[in-house]
Design a protein around this motif. Sequence first.
Motif, PDB file in Angstrom:
ATOM      1  N   ASP A  37      -8.637  18.452   4.144  1.00 36.78           N
ATOM      2  CA  ASP A  37      -8.840  17.617   5.337  1.00 36.78           C
ATOM      3  C   ASP A  37      -9.272  16.221   4.907  1.00 36.78           C
ATOM      4  O   ASP A  37      -9.450  15.946   3.721  1.00 36.78           O
ATOM      5  N   VAL A  38      -9.429  15.351   5.881  1.00 41.51           N
ATOM      6  CA  VAL A  38      -9.755  13.954   5.581  1.00 41.51           C
ATOM      7  C   VAL A  38     -11.110  13.826   4.895  1.00 41.51           C
ATOM      8  O   VAL A  38     -11.286  12.981   4.014  1.00 41.51           O
ATOM      9  N   ASP A  39     -12.084  14.658   5.271  1.00 39.65           N
ATOM     10  CA  ASP A  39     -13.407  14.578   4.636  1.00 39.65           C
ATOM     11  C   ASP A  39     -13.330  14.921   3.153  1.00 39.65           C
ATOM     12  O   ASP A  39     -13.938  14.255   2.315  1.00 39.65           O
ATOM     13  N   ALA A  40     -12.555  15.957   2.818  1.00 36.22           N
ATOM     14  CA  ALA A  40     -12.397  16.341   1.412  1.00 36.22           C
ATOM     15  C   ALA A  40     -11.618  15.273   0.637  1.00 36.22           C
ATOM     16  O   ALA A  40     -11.938  14.983  -0.520  1.00 36.22           O
ATOM     17  N   ALA A  41     -10.603  14.680   1.262  1.00 35.59           N
ATOM     18  CA  ALA A  41      -9.848  13.611   0.605  1.00 35.59           C
ATOM     19  C   ALA A  41     -10.747  12.407   0.346  1.00 35.59           C
ATOM     20  O   ALA A  41     -10.722  11.821  -0.744  1.00 35.59           O
TER      21      ALA A  41
ATOM     22  N   VAL B  53      -6.142   6.603   3.638  1.00 36.59           N
ATOM     23  CA  VAL B  53      -7.143   7.428   4.338  1.00 36.59           C
ATOM     24  C   VAL B  53      -7.836   6.593   5.404  1.00 36.59           C
ATOM     25  O   VAL B  53      -8.014   7.038   6.540  1.00 36.59           O
ATOM     26  N   TRP B  54      -8.215   5.387   5.053  1.00 35.55           N
ATOM     27  CA  TRP B  54      -8.891   4.485   5.990  1.00 35.55           C
ATOM     28  C   TRP B  54      -8.000   4.202   7.196  1.00 35.55           C
ATOM     29  O   TRP B  54      -8.418   4.294   8.344  1.00 35.55           O
ATOM     30  N   ASP B  55      -6.742   3.868   6.944  1.00 29.82           N
ATOM     31  CA  ASP B  55      -5.814   3.474   8.002  1.00 29.82           C
ATOM     32  C   ASP B  55      -5.421   4.646   8.904  1.00 29.82           C
ATOM     33  O   ASP B  55      -5.346   4.498  10.123  1.00 29.82           O
ATOM     34  N   ARG B  56      -5.178   5.815   8.307  1.00 31.21           N
ATOM     35  CA  ARG B  56      -4.630   6.945   9.062  1.00 31.21           C
ATOM     36  C   ARG B  56      -5.671   7.985   9.476  1.00 31.21           C
ATOM     37  O   ARG B  56      -5.374   8.857  10.279  1.00 31.21           O
ATOM     38  N   GLN B  57      -6.834   7.958   8.828  1.00 33.66           N
ATOM     39  CA  GLN B  57      -7.897   8.921   9.105  1.00 33.66           C
ATOM     40  C   GLN B  57      -7.426  10.368   8.910  1.00 33.66           C
ATOM     41  O   GLN B  57      -7.728  11.271   9.689  1.00 33.66           O
ATOM     42  N   ARG B  58      -6.674  10.569   7.835  1.00 31.93           N
ATOM     43  CA  ARG B  58      -6.220  11.901   7.435  1.00 31.93           C
ATOM     44  C   ARG B  58      -5.909  11.844   5.939  1.00 31.93           C
ATOM     45  O   ARG B  58      -5.810  10.756   5.361  1.00 31.93           O
TER      46      ARG B  58
ATOM     47  N   ALA C 295      -6.836   3.317 -11.109  1.00 31.40           N
ATOM     48  CA  ALA C 295      -7.452   2.345 -10.203  1.00 31.40           C
ATOM     49  C   ALA C 295      -6.510   1.939  -9.072  1.00 31.40           C
ATOM     50  O   ALA C 295      -6.907   1.921  -7.894  1.00 31.40           O
ATOM     51  N   SER C 296      -5.252   1.640  -9.392  1.00 32.47           N
ATOM     52  CA  SER C 296      -4.327   1.217  -8.341  1.00 32.47           C
ATOM     53  C   SER C 296      -4.016   2.363  -7.389  1.00 32.47           C
ATOM     54  O   SER C 296      -3.856   2.161  -6.177  1.00 32.47           O
ATOM     55  N   SER C 297      -3.952   3.572  -7.911  1.00 36.20           N
ATOM     56  CA  SER C 297      -3.707   4.741  -7.066  1.00 36.20           C
ATOM     57  C   SER C 297      -4.880   4.995  -6.135  1.00 36.20           C
ATOM     58  O   SER C 297      -4.688   5.272  -4.937  1.00 36.20           O
ATOM     59  N   CYS C 298      -6.096   4.913  -6.665  1.00 33.78           N
ATOM     60  CA  CYS C 298      -7.284   5.097  -5.821  1.00 33.78           C
ATOM     61  C   CYS C 298      -7.317   4.062  -4.700  1.00 33.78           C
ATOM     62  O   CYS C 298      -7.632   4.393  -3.548  1.00 33.78           O
ATOM     63  N   LEU C 299      -6.990   2.829  -5.019  1.00 32.78           N
ATOM     64  CA  LEU C 299      -6.999   1.775  -4.015  1.00 32.78           C
ATOM     65  C   LEU C 299      -5.983   2.072  -2.913  1.00 32.78           C
ATOM     66  O   LEU C 299      -6.303   2.034  -1.727  1.00 32.78           O
ATOM     67  N   ALA C 300      -4.758   2.400  -3.283  1.00 32.88           N
ATOM     68  CA  ALA C 300      -3.721   2.684  -2.281  1.00 32.88           C
ATOM     69  C   ALA C 300      -4.077   3.901  -1.441  1.00 32.88           C
ATOM     70  O   ALA C 300      -3.952   3.878  -0.209  1.00 32.88           O
ATOM     71  N   LEU C 301      -4.522   4.973  -2.081  1.00 32.47           N
ATOM     72  CA  LEU C 301      -4.858   6.186  -1.332  1.00 32.47           C
ATOM     73  C   LEU C 301      -6.065   5.972  -0.427  1.00 32.47           C
ATOM     74  O   LEU C 301      -6.123   6.512   0.686  1.00 32.47           O
ATOM     75  N   THR C 302      -7.024   5.162  -0.880  1.00 30.62           N
ATOM     76  CA  THR C 302      -8.188   4.840  -0.056  1.00 30.62           C
ATOM     77  C   THR C 302      -7.761   4.106   1.208  1.00 30.62           C
ATOM     78  O   THR C 302      -8.223   4.416   2.312  1.00 30.62           O
ATOM     79  N   VAL C 303      -6.879   3.146   1.068  1.00 31.82           N
ATOM     80  CA  VAL C 303      -6.404   2.401   2.237  1.00 31.82           C
ATOM     81  C   VAL C 303      -5.652   3.330   3.189  1.00 31.82           C
ATOM     82  O   VAL C 303      -5.813   3.235   4.414  1.00 31.82           O
TER      83      VAL C 303
ATOM     84  N   VAL D 179       0.845  -1.195   0.000  1.00 30.72           N
ATOM     85  CA  VAL D 179       0.000   0.000   0.000  1.00 30.72           C
ATOM     86  C   VAL D 179       0.881   1.247   0.000  1.00 30.72           C
ATOM     87  O   VAL D 179       0.689   2.165  -0.799  1.00 30.72           O
ATOM     88  N   GLN D 180       1.853   1.302   0.887  1.00 26.53           N
ATOM     89  CA  GLN D 180       2.751   2.446   0.954  1.00 26.53           C
ATOM     90  C   GLN D 180       3.544   2.577  -0.351  1.00 26.53           C
ATOM     91  O   GLN D 180       3.715   3.672  -0.875  1.00 26.53           O
ATOM     92  N   ALA D 181       4.025   1.464  -0.862  1.00 31.32           N
ATOM     93  CA  ALA D 181       4.788   1.488  -2.116  1.00 31.32           C
ATOM     94  C   ALA D 181       3.919   1.985  -3.272  1.00 31.32           C
ATOM     95  O   ALA D 181       4.378   2.782  -4.098  1.00 31.32           O
ATOM     96  N   ALA D 182       2.679   1.538  -3.336  1.00 34.33           N
ATOM     97  CA  ALA D 182       1.771   1.984  -4.402  1.00 34.33           C
ATOM     98  C   ALA D 182       1.458   3.470  -4.258  1.00 34.33           C
ATOM     99  O   ALA D 182       1.366   4.190  -5.260  1.00 34.33           O
ATOM    100  N   ALA D 183       1.305   3.943  -3.029  1.00 35.61           N
ATOM    101  CA  ALA D 183       1.045   5.366  -2.808  1.00 35.61           C
ATOM    102  C   ALA D 183       2.252   6.207  -3.215  1.00 35.61           C
ATOM    103  O   ALA D 183       2.105   7.255  -3.862  1.00 35.61           O
ATOM    104  N   LEU D 184       3.455   5.760  -2.861  1.00 31.42           N
ATOM    105  CA  LEU D 184       4.671   6.477  -3.265  1.00 31.42           C
ATOM    106  C   LEU D 184       4.824   6.473  -4.784  1.00 31.42           C
ATOM    107  O   LEU D 184       5.233   7.471  -5.386  1.00 31.42           O
TER     108      LEU D 184
END
Length: 178
Positions: free
Chosen positions: A69-73, A127-132, A117-125, A11-16
Motif C-alpha cells: 500500500d501507499v504507506d509501505a511504499a 507517490v506524492w502525486d498519486r497517493q498510491r 538517487a534518480s529512481s528514489c526521486l522519481a518514485l517519491t514524486v 518524472v514518468q520517464a525516470a520511473a519507467l
Amino acid sequence: MHDDWTTRHPVQAAALRTAALINCLNDGGSVVDVLREHGEAEPIEVSAADLTEMRAAAVKLRKVFAAEDVDAAAAALNELLARNAGWLRLTSHHGRTPWHPHLDRDDDAPWGEWFLASSCLALTVLVWDRQRPPGGVCASPTCQNVYITQGSGLPKRYCSRRCATRERVAAHRAATRA
C-alpha cells in the motif's frame, strides 16, 4: 531548445527507466541498451563495478515496488532516501538539458549512486502525486518483473499483456481440466 520539457514527463520517464533497469539487471540484459533507449547521452560506459552497484540498488528499489500500500511504499522510499540520497540540487548537465533536480552528489556520480538517487526521486514524486504505490511486481509466478502503474483505474497486476494472457489461459485450462 527544450519546448517539450514538462515536469510530469521527466518524472514518468525516470520511473519507467527505473523499472526497465531493475528488470534488466534481474534478467541479465544489457544495461547500456536500456540507458540508451531511455535517452542517456553517449558515450555510456558501465564497468563491472558499476553493474554490481546497480544490482544492489535494484534490490533496494524492488522493495518499493513490492509495497502492499501507499504507506509501505512511502516507508520504503523514506528509508532509501535517508540512507542513500544526497542533498537535493538542480542541474542542467552543463546546459544540455533544462534545469531539473538530482539527489546524487554530482553530475559525474557513479552509475549505481545515480540509479538509486534518480529512481528514489522519481518514485517519491509519483507517490506524492498519486497517493498510491508507484507500481508493483508482476503477479505471474513465472515472472519477476516490476512495472510502473500508469493512469487511474483498477490496480494493475501484471507487468505486460503477455503475462496477463499467459496466466488467464493457464487458469482457463486448469478450470476446464477440473
